[in-house]
Design a protein around this motif. Structure first.
Motif, PDB file in Angstrom:
ATOM      1  N   GLY A 150      19.041  17.714 -38.222  1.00 37.31           N
ATOM      2  CA  GLY A 150      18.478  18.808 -38.647  1.00 37.31           C
ATOM      3  C   GLY A 150      18.841  20.251 -38.099  1.00 37.31           C
ATOM      4  O   GLY A 150      19.400  20.174 -36.850  1.00 37.31           O
ATOM      5  N   TRP A 151      18.865  21.366 -38.774  1.00 31.72           N
ATOM      6  CA  TRP A 151      19.211  22.664 -37.994  1.00 31.72           C
ATOM      7  C   TRP A 151      18.213  23.106 -37.081  1.00 31.72           C
ATOM      8  O   TRP A 151      18.665  23.747 -36.267  1.00 31.72           O
ATOM      9  N   GLY A 152      16.933  22.940 -37.249  1.00 36.76           N
ATOM     10  CA  GLY A 152      16.108  23.409 -36.201  1.00 36.76           C
ATOM     11  C   GLY A 152      15.399  24.559 -36.576  1.00 36.76           C
ATOM     12  O   GLY A 152      15.880  25.152 -37.591  1.00 36.76           O
ATOM     13  N   ASN A 171      31.553  38.588 -35.889  1.00 38.71           N
ATOM     14  CA  ASN A 171      32.378  37.128 -35.801  1.00 38.71           C
ATOM     15  C   ASN A 171      31.977  36.212 -36.902  1.00 38.71           C
ATOM     16  O   ASN A 171      30.617  36.330 -37.204  1.00 38.71           O
ATOM     17  N   ALA A 172      32.602  35.508 -37.419  1.00 41.15           N
ATOM     18  CA  ALA A 172      32.232  34.609 -38.475  1.00 41.15           C
ATOM     19  C   ALA A 172      31.606  33.496 -37.841  1.00 41.15           C
ATOM     20  O   ALA A 172      32.210  32.612 -37.240  1.00 41.15           O
ATOM     21  N   PRO A 173      30.243  33.353 -38.172  1.00 42.10           N
ATOM     22  CA  PRO A 173      29.518  32.222 -37.634  1.00 42.10           C
ATOM     23  C   PRO A 173      29.745  30.899 -38.199  1.00 42.10           C
ATOM     24  O   PRO A 173      30.365  31.015 -39.258  1.00 42.10           O
ATOM     25  N   THR A 174      29.469  29.919 -37.608  1.00 43.95           N
ATOM     26  CA  THR A 174      29.581  28.492 -38.102  1.00 43.95           C
ATOM     27  C   THR A 174      28.592  28.616 -39.544  1.00 43.95           C
ATOM     28  O   THR A 174      27.439  28.866 -39.245  1.00 43.95           O
ATOM     29  N   ARG A 185      23.223  30.807 -39.121  1.00 40.84           N
ATOM     30  CA  ARG A 185      22.156  30.867 -38.108  1.00 40.84           C
ATOM     31  C   ARG A 185      22.346  32.193 -37.456  1.00 40.84           C
ATOM     32  O   ARG A 185      23.427  32.509 -36.619  1.00 40.84           O
ATOM     33  N   ILE A 186      21.421  33.021 -37.360  1.00 40.44           N
ATOM     34  CA  ILE A 186      21.543  34.333 -36.847  1.00 40.44           C
ATOM     35  C   ILE A 186      20.474  34.645 -35.774  1.00 40.44           C
ATOM     36  O   ILE A 186      20.445  35.817 -35.193  1.00 40.44           O
ATOM     37  N   GLY A 187      19.837  33.700 -35.376  1.00 40.43           N
ATOM     38  CA  GLY A 187      18.666  33.872 -34.387  1.00 40.43           C
ATOM     39  C   GLY A 187      18.056  32.590 -34.046  1.00 40.43           C
ATOM     40  O   GLY A 187      17.694  31.621 -34.814  1.00 40.43           O
ATOM     41  N   ALA A 188      17.816  32.538 -32.910  1.00 33.49           N
ATOM     42  CA  ALA A 188      17.002  31.478 -32.204  1.00 33.49           C
ATOM     43  C   ALA A 188      15.578  31.187 -32.591  1.00 33.49           C
ATOM     44  O   ALA A 188      14.865  32.377 -33.072  1.00 33.49           O
TER      45      ALA A 188
END
Length: 188
Positions: A150-152, A171-174, A185-188
């Motif tokens: 799961g991504w979380g 930066n190209a995120p995954t 995903r751009i933030g925790a």
């Protein structure tokens, strides 16, 4: 009915089952009310735009605004609304999506129809942003077989929203893919 573009934002109480089974009934009921109050506060006190459609799903709230009707960035709104919940100890999955939705200015998109003993609740006309948000929310949870898949909880951004907002990522995120859509995903 007409087809128009819209942004969708889903704020989901990620581990609601853990809270439900780990608390006394009265504590859980109070926690549910707190979640609902905080989300309603975000909708009323943090201006997103005009003509909002808000759908309370119990474990999550979905907010939709027509593309061009937003008064601020849907990403900024999602971050701020999510922060209200996180500050009060909620694990939150949130996602900003974009796509086409059907609207009808002549009638309400929501209704209750009685079909025998059943109450059929219609909450929305077809909405691609809502569908994409639900795909992402489902992908955030681990399957029973593999607790790591799961991504979380966190803040996610639909690639379609990146393009609609004309954002240039440094930066190209995954990318994460599910349901025919792609997310960052751009933030925790």
């Amino acid at each position: 009915m007409i087809d128009e573009n819209a942004f969708g934002i889903l704020l989901s109480w990620f581990c609601i089952e853990d809270d439900e089974y780990g608390r006394e009934r009265s504590d859980f009921v109070q926690r549910v009310q707190e979640f609902r109050t905080l989300v309603r506060r975000a909708v009323t006190e943090i201006p997103l735009g005009t003509g909002l459609r808000v759908l309370d799903l119990g474990h999550a709230v979905y907010v939709e605004v027509g593309d061009g009707d937003q008064a601020r960035s849907p990403i900024a709104w999602a971050k701020e609304a999510r922060a209200l919940l996180v500050e009060q100890g909620f694990d939150v999955f949130s996602v900003v999506t974009h796509g086409g939705r059907w609207t009808d200015d002549t009638e309400s998109a929501s209704s209750v129809e009685h079909l025998g003993d059943a109450a059929l609740v219609t909450a929305s006309l077809p909405s691609e942003p809502l569908r994409r948000a639900l795909h992402a929310e489902a992908a955030s949870h681990a399957s029973d077989e593999d607790a790591e898949d799961g991504w979380g909880p966190g803040l996610y951004l639909d690639v379609e929203a990146v393009e609609a907002l004309a954002i240039k990522l440094r930066n190209a995120p995954t990318s994460l893919r599910t349901g025919g859509a792609e997310f960052y995903r751009i933030g925790a």
